[in-house]
Design a protein around this motif. Structure first.
Motif, mmCIF file in Angstrom:
data_model
loop_
_atom_site.group_PDB
_atom_site.id
_atom_site.type_symbol
_atom_site.label_atom_id
_atom_site.label_comp_id
_atom_site.label_asym_id
_atom_site.label_seq_id
_atom_site.Cartn_x
_atom_site.Cartn_y
_atom_site.Cartn_z
ATOM 1 N N ARG B 12 14.428 -33.838 28.061
ATOM 2 C CA ARG B 12 13.686 -34.362 29.204
ATOM 3 C C ARG B 12 12.208 -34.018 29.053
ATOM 4 O O ARG B 12 11.847 -32.847 29.084
ATOM 5 N N SER B 13 11.411 -35.032 28.859
ATOM 6 C CA SER B 13 9.944 -34.882 28.749
ATOM 7 C C SER B 13 9.550 -33.762 27.798
ATOM 8 O O SER B 13 8.664 -32.970 28.088
ATOM 9 N N ALA B 23 2.801 -32.428 18.225
ATOM 10 C CA ALA B 23 3.709 -32.859 17.152
ATOM 11 C C ALA B 23 4.575 -33.984 17.702
ATOM 12 O O ALA B 23 4.895 -34.938 17.009
ATOM 13 N N PHE B 24 4.968 -33.854 18.976
ATOM 14 C CA PHE B 24 5.572 -34.971 19.696
ATOM 15 C C PHE B 24 5.328 -34.741 21.176
ATOM 16 O O PHE B 24 5.056 -33.620 21.602
ATOM 17 N N GLU B 25 5.417 -35.792 21.953
ATOM 18 C CA GLU B 25 4.947 -35.710 23.332
ATOM 19 C C GLU B 25 5.853 -36.488 24.270
ATOM 20 O O GLU B 25 6.215 -37.631 23.965
ATOM 21 N N ASP B 26 6.233 -35.853 25.356
ATOM 22 C CA ASP B 26 6.948 -36.519 26.445
ATOM 23 C C ASP B 26 8.153 -37.322 25.938
ATOM 24 O O ASP B 26 8.316 -38.483 26.262
ATOM 25 N N VAL B 27 8.975 -36.651 25.152
ATOM 26 C CA VAL B 27 10.134 -37.329 24.556
ATOM 27 C C VAL B 27 11.369 -37.063 25.415
ATOM 28 O O VAL B 27 11.714 -35.914 25.677
ATOM 29 N N SER B 28 12.001 -38.136 25.879
ATOM 30 C CA SER B 28 13.228 -38.015 26.675
ATOM 31 C C SER B 28 14.302 -38.908 26.071
ATOM 32 O O SER B 28 14.031 -40.064 25.757
ATOM 33 N N ALA B 62 6.398 -27.998 26.569
ATOM 34 C CA ALA B 62 6.746 -28.452 27.919
ATOM 35 C C ALA B 62 8.049 -29.222 27.853
ATOM 36 O O ALA B 62 8.475 -29.652 26.776
ATOM 37 N N GLY B 63 8.665 -29.387 28.990
ATOM 38 C CA GLY B 63 9.920 -30.134 29.055
ATOM 39 C C GLY B 63 11.125 -29.229 28.861
ATOM 40 O O GLY B 63 10.982 -28.042 28.568
ATOM 41 N N THR B 64 12.318 -29.825 29.050
ATOM 42 C CA THR B 64 13.542 -29.055 28.899
ATOM 43 C C THR B 64 14.517 -29.835 28.032
ATOM 44 O O THR B 64 14.368 -31.036 27.847
ATOM 45 N N ALA B 65 15.517 -29.127 27.541
ATOM 46 C CA ALA B 65 16.533 -29.795 26.729
ATOM 47 C C ALA B 65 17.827 -29.012 26.815
ATOM 48 O O ALA B 65 17.839 -27.837 27.206
ATOM 49 N N GLU B 66 18.904 -29.703 26.456
ATOM 50 C CA GLU B 66 20.217 -29.100 26.479
ATOM 51 C C GLU B 66 20.964 -29.619 25.254
ATOM 52 O O GLU B 66 20.926 -30.817 24.972
ATOM 53 N N PRO B 71 21.530 -24.825 27.586
ATOM 54 C CA PRO B 71 20.098 -25.109 27.688
ATOM 55 C C PRO B 71 19.327 -24.527 26.503
ATOM 56 O O PRO B 71 19.678 -23.461 25.996
ATOM 57 N N VAL B 72 18.316 -25.247 26.072
ATOM 58 C CA VAL B 72 17.468 -24.762 24.986
ATOM 59 C C VAL B 72 16.519 -23.717 25.552
ATOM 60 O O VAL B 72 15.635 -24.038 26.336
#
Ligand SMILES: Nc1ncnc2c1ncn2[C@@H]1O[C@H](COP(=O)(O)OP(=O)(O)OP(=O)(O)O)[C@@H](O)[C@H]1O
Ligand SMILES: [Mg+2]
Lengths: 243, 318
Positions: B12-13, B23-28, B62-66, B71-72
């Protein structure tokens, strides 16, 4: 014991065995460090004053603390930064191993053989003294506190040196610099041992045990500090221009 | 959210910056359990960095991931890494250790006992066709063989989510095919595969869905969906002699929107090729034309990719 720590130790031993530099260091340095005290005490004439004999024997014993410190530090300094340079660190960090387990495995792999070598060297020294040295020297060496000091202080000093070496390794960008800096760790210990050897601190059984306990506590702290300093992201992504 | 419970990867973002440069931005995106997901993008697009963030090697800015339901984060990293494995971009073998010893080390890191380790190592080596090289030193292997050992290493812990960072780069055609079969086999066993690649035909053949990344996410979907989104359907026609009055022929066929003549070929923009093509054939025959070719124009994933990324500067628009 934790299987991941064991896996690290096992792999480190395998790599040491195939590394000529490590084998050479492990073979040559102990011989030198054994030769110096043996020659020193055997050369002591029987009628030397008690005070001089005490200093000579004290200096000789110092060597047996240094063996387990010097041997592993160069290897340990290479332990993390070397893996990073070879590109082998990243795959390891993708496994469930914790930072503290990786560091502990590396520290034990470096310390265990060196401490064992230190003890063997001391045993050889003791036998040589018993067989060939003057009675005054035998009386100085064959004391409970001397044996206790060698058995306990060797390992705790070695572990101390390892943590310093590892802490330098996880933060440096160059293997050689890490190795040289790690070499300096023996200085405070030489100082401490000298204080003991020359009687500034009374070389009693209690003093040795207290010192060993103190350094052991510092060792545990050292493990935590080195783990704190281990920064995965920095190790994988930060490169300095001077590399 | 219900769908997320069955998702193997949720981002998520997600953003990662090195200094000021992203390196990468706002990736969902979301990857379903058991899906083979392709991550495409040019050099420097952020593919490897995304894999490193998702496998908890480096922290997102920034952002979160699972991943695999975990959760990361630094705190949950070890638990997350227990459920995944990563075939890193560089295999990073210990050159002084044999292939078997390299794998034995990792089996230990995954907490496998000696018996289980031996079995899994044998299976993994078999899977990448390296069983006969188990005794060879890592340093004596060629690039492609090292790559295969890296893949074997990632199979040891039977991961739920497998990250493959350019698994077929440097492999010859036969090994490439074997690796693709291996991935197909993993999919059959329900393993989620996150695959980065430059090879579009590979992504097209292997992946259920693909994402196209160039610092930011450009597109995501099934390869055929992406094609349809980007390209209007068209039909290519070749006839023996140029048509006397093409406008007259084509305008009588329902569903033809426009046409042009290009290099002796008529290219028609149509609504639905399955309806237009037969009607078009009849119209051409009625007009006395000899049809040499009448076919729907196939756009490859490569066309999609080039359309999306082709004229962008290296590493995105920043
Ligand atoms: N450690 C780093 N420090 C600074 N910038 C970095 C670092 N690692 C990656 N980058 C930058 O981040 C961007 C994305 O890099 P990344 O390695 O993720 O690309 P990639 O898509 O894997 O490329 P390739 O196809 O070449 O493997 C690039 O511009 C790269 O230079
Ligand atoms: Mg990459």
């Amino acid at each position: 014991m934790n299987p991941r720590v064991l896996a690290v130790m096992r792999k480190e031993f395998r790599e040491y065995r195939r590394n000529k530099f490590v084998i050479f260091t492990m073979a040559i340095l102990p011989v030198i460090f054994l030769a110096i005290p043996v020659i020193t005490v055997l050369a002591l004439p029987a009628n030397v004053p008690e005070a001089a004999r005490k200093v000579a024997v004290g200096q000789s014993l110092l060597m047996f603390f240094l063996i387990p410190m010097i041997l592993p530090t160069t290897v340990a300094a290479y332990a993390v930064i070397g893996e990073r340079e070879q590109g082998t660190l990243e795959p390891v960090l993708t496994t469930p191993i914790l930072d503290r387990e990786l560091l502990l495995g590396k520290a034990l792999a470096a310390t265990v053989p060196a401490v064992a070598l230190g003890w063997v060297m001391f045993a050889i020294f003791a036998v040589v003294v018993r067989l060939f040295a003057a009675q005054g020297v035998i009386d100085r060496v064959f004391r409970v506190e001397v044996f206790v000091a060698d058995i306990t202080l060797g390992p705790v000093f070695a572990v101390f040196a390892i943590w310093v070496a590892l802490a330098i390794s996880v933060r440096s960008t160059d293997v050689r610099v890490a190795q040289q800096l790690a070499g300096l760790t023996i200085l405070p210990v030489i100082g401490l041992s000298a204080l003991l050897s020359f009687g500034v601190i009374a070389p009693t059984l209690t003093a040795y045990l207290a010192l060993a306990a103190l350094v052991a506590a510092v060792d545990v702290l050292g493990w935590r500090i080195a783990t704190r300093m281990f920064d995965r992201e920095r190790l994988l992504t930060r490169y300095s221009r001077s590399d | 959210m219900q769908s997320e419970a069955r998702s193997a990867i949720v981002a998520r973002s997600l953003t990662k910056r090195f200094g000021p440069r992203p390196a990468f931005e706002d990736v969902s995106f979301e990857v379903g359990a058991g899906e083979v997901f392709g991550f495409l993008g040019p050099n420097g697009a952020g593919k490897t960095t995304t894999v490193r963030v998702l496998s908890t090697l480096i922290a997102p800015t920034a952002g979160t991931a699972e991943v695999a339901g975990v959760p990361v984060s630094k705190r949950t990293g070890a638990e997350l890494r227990r459920r995944i494995s990563v075939m890193t971009e560089n295999p990073g073998l210990y050159l002084r250790l044999s292939v078997h010893e390299n794998l034995e080390y990792f089996a230990g890191l995954y907490g496998l006992g000696p018996v289980g380790a031996r079995r899994r190592i044998a299976e993994a080596l078999e899977a990448v066709d390296m069983a006969d090289r188990a005794r060879d030193l890592g340093g004596s292997l060629s690039k492609g063989l090292r790559q295969r050992v890296g893949l074997a290493r990632a199979l040891l812990n039977e991961p739920r989510v497998l990250f493959l960072d350019e698994p077929t780069s440097g492999l010859d055609p036969v090994s490439t095919m074997e690796v693709r079969e291996l991935i197909a086999g993993l999919r059959a066993r329900g393993v989620t595969v996150f695959l980065t690649t430059h090879r579009l035909e590979e992504a097209e053949r292997l992946c259920d869905r693909v994402a196209i990344l160039n610092t930011s996410l450009r597109s995501i979907g099934r390869p055929d969906e992406l094609r349809r989104q980007l390209f209007a359907s068209s039909i290519e026609v070749r006839v023996a002699q140029p048509l006397a009055d093409p406008d007259h022929v084509f305008s009588r066929v329902e569903g033809v929107r426009s046409w042009n003549l290009n290099d002796g070929r008529y290219l028609l923009q149509v609504s639905d090729p399955t309806i237009v093509a037969p009607a078009l054939a009849r119209a051409l025959v009625q007009a006395g034309a000899d049809i040499l070719r009448l076919a729907e124009v196939q756009h490859s994933l490569e066309d999609v990719y080039l359309e999306l990324i082709g004229d962008e500067p290296l590493g995105g628009e920043e």
